[in-house]
Design a protein around this motif. Structure first.
Motif, PDB file in Angstrom:
ATOM      1  N   UNK A 209     -62.031 -23.136   8.597  1.00  0.00           N
ATOM      2  CA  UNK A 209     -62.238 -23.602   9.970  1.00  0.00           C
ATOM      3  C   UNK A 209     -63.508 -23.015  10.556  1.00  0.00           C
ATOM      4  N   UNK A 210     -63.782 -21.746  10.252  1.00  0.00           N
ATOM      5  CA  UNK A 210     -65.021 -21.124  10.714  1.00  0.00           C
ATOM      6  C   UNK A 210     -66.222 -21.794  10.060  1.00  0.00           C
ATOM      7  N   UNK A 211     -66.091 -22.156   8.798  1.00  0.00           N
ATOM      8  CA  UNK A 211     -67.191 -22.842   8.127  1.00  0.00           C
ATOM      9  C   UNK A 211     -67.490 -24.186   8.752  1.00  0.00           C
ATOM     10  N   UNK A 212     -66.443 -24.922   9.131  1.00  0.00           N
ATOM     11  CA  UNK A 212     -66.650 -26.213   9.779  1.00  0.00           C
ATOM     12  C   UNK A 212     -67.287 -26.049  11.161  1.00  0.00           C
ATOM     13  N   UNK A 213     -66.908 -25.000  11.866  1.00  0.00           N
ATOM     14  CA  UNK A 213     -67.505 -24.750  13.180  1.00  0.00           C
ATOM     15  C   UNK A 213     -68.983 -24.395  13.039  1.00  0.00           C
ATOM     16  N   UNK A 214     -69.304 -23.636  11.996  1.00  0.00           N
ATOM     17  CA  UNK A 214     -70.718 -23.323  11.744  1.00  0.00           C
ATOM     18  C   UNK A 214     -71.483 -24.599  11.374  1.00  0.00           C
TER      19      UNK A 214
END
Length: 390
Positions: free
Chosen positions: A218-223
């Motif tokens: 999820x953090x990767x998608x937000x980045x």
């Protein structure tokens, strides 16, 4: 009988019967043998050859001293070797002239075993680095593994180059190295908050940090959303970020929630995007190293893979780690170290590789006992009870 054990015994038996076979096994090293007693005996036979043992000049039958001296020399380095076992090795050799083919089998087993051992070391280093928040150990053993693959390719007589498997090997899910989960997640959330709230922060990390470097998908998608806004030159704040996440379907599919995004943006405080990005990269390096090591070990344990295929598939499995390592070096302002690699010849493989391939694959024709000193005994001479030793 275990095929590898039979091959090791046959190689040694052929050299005990015919010392001249050693000249066709220069590409085979003592540590390519699995059993320590076989390693010591092969090293002893090579030492006797280099010291000019009289058996090398024998015109007919090989003197018994060739066997006894080899056993005596090897016994200085290993326990349990007897003259009786040496004669067992002689009995295990169907044809001395087939020594290069037997040696090829030994080398093939050594290639699989060596790659497995190096993959295990890489995985262990990745686990240790993950616990300590470091990357140096994993990168060091990745270099060691790459060097070992190049050396094995040279001995096998093939050109080392990354090649993807036609069918990915069936493996168990990779076990991720133990990490300081809470610390990694906190670093990722803090980095995303800094990138969302501070103008220009993306410029500090966008050149080397990638969405896949985040442990939390999820953090990767937000980045990725932040990167898209930055790429288009649009303003970045919590509202534009939320809108971009919605446009990409991250809210609809449950990857993110508006509450999660708000919580991340509300946690901003003093911090350096570059420093936080490096912390995320450290975790990415160790995770990638562990994944590559797991894939390479699975390949090496597949006995149906030919050595050339195994080496090239292993180099391909190291590709993601090489890519992450390059970006890690960029983040730290240092160029990634490059390992010296022989340039491919436009006229074909180097002569040394051609020689190695031919030597390990082509049996030497059986010559008559009088053809040359130290030649292989005739079939009748290599049968019990004397096995060609006078």
């Amino acid at each position: 009988m275990n095929p590898l054990l039979g091959a090791e015994q046959a190689v040694l038996g052929s050299v005990l019967l015919d010392p001249g076979q050693l000249s066709h096994l220069d590409w085979l090293a003592p540590d390519h043998f699995y059993r320590p007693v076989h390693q010591a005996l092969f090293a002893a036979l090579r030492k006797l050859r280099n010291d000019g043992h009289p058996a090398l000049a024998a015109e007919k039958s090989v003197p018994l001293s060739w066997v006894t001296d080899a056993v005596e020399e090897a016994s200085l380095h290993v326990r349990g070797l007897t003259a009786a076992y040496a004669h067992t090795l002689i009995s295990a050799c169907p044809r001395p002239a087939h020594a290069p083919v037997y040696g090829r089998m030994v080398l093939e087993g050594a290639i699989h075993r060596t790659i497995t051992e190096h993959a295990i070391r890489l995985h262990q280093a990745a686990r240790a680095d993950a616990l300590q928040g470091e990357v140096e150990g994993a990168l060091h053993y990745a270099n060691v593994l790459t060097g070992a693959l190049s050396d094995l390719a040279r001995r096998w007589g093939t050109e080392p180059r990354p090649v993807a498997p036609a069918t990915p090997p069936a493996t168990t899910p990779a076990t991720r190295p133990p990490v300081r989960t809470d610390q990694v997640a906190e670093d990722e959330r803090f980095l995303l908050a800094v990138l969302a709230e501070r103008p220009g922060a993306m410029d500090e990390v966008v050149g080397w940090l990638r969405p896949g470097d985040f442990a939390d998908p999820a953090h990767g998608q937000l980045y990725r959303c932040l990167g898209a806004l930055h790429h288009r030159g649009e303003p970045i704040d919590r509202i534009t970020l939320l809108w971009e996440a919605q446009r990409r379907g991250l809210l609809a599919d449950g990857t993110l929630s508006s509450d999660q995004l708000t919580a991340i943006c509300d946690g901003v405080g003093p911090g350096s995007a570059e420093w936080l990005g490096e912390q995320v990269m450290r975790s990415s390096v160790t995770r990638t190293a562990a994944t590559s090591a797991h894939a390479i070990r699975a390949l090496a344990e597949n006995e149906t893979l030919a050595p050339g295929q195994l080496i090239n598939h292993a180099l391909h499995a190291l590709g993601p780690l090489d890519e992450v390592r390059t970006r890690w070096q960029t983040a730290n302002g240092r160029p990634a170290p490059t390992l010296p690699a022989p340039a491919p010849s436009p006229n074909g493989p180097p002569p040394a590789q051609v020689h190695a391939a031919l030597a390990r694959s082509t049996p030497r024709p059986v010559s008559s006992p009088s053809a040359r000193p130290g030649s292989a005994p005739s079939p009748a001479a290599v049968r019990p009870p004397s096995r060609g030793h006078g």
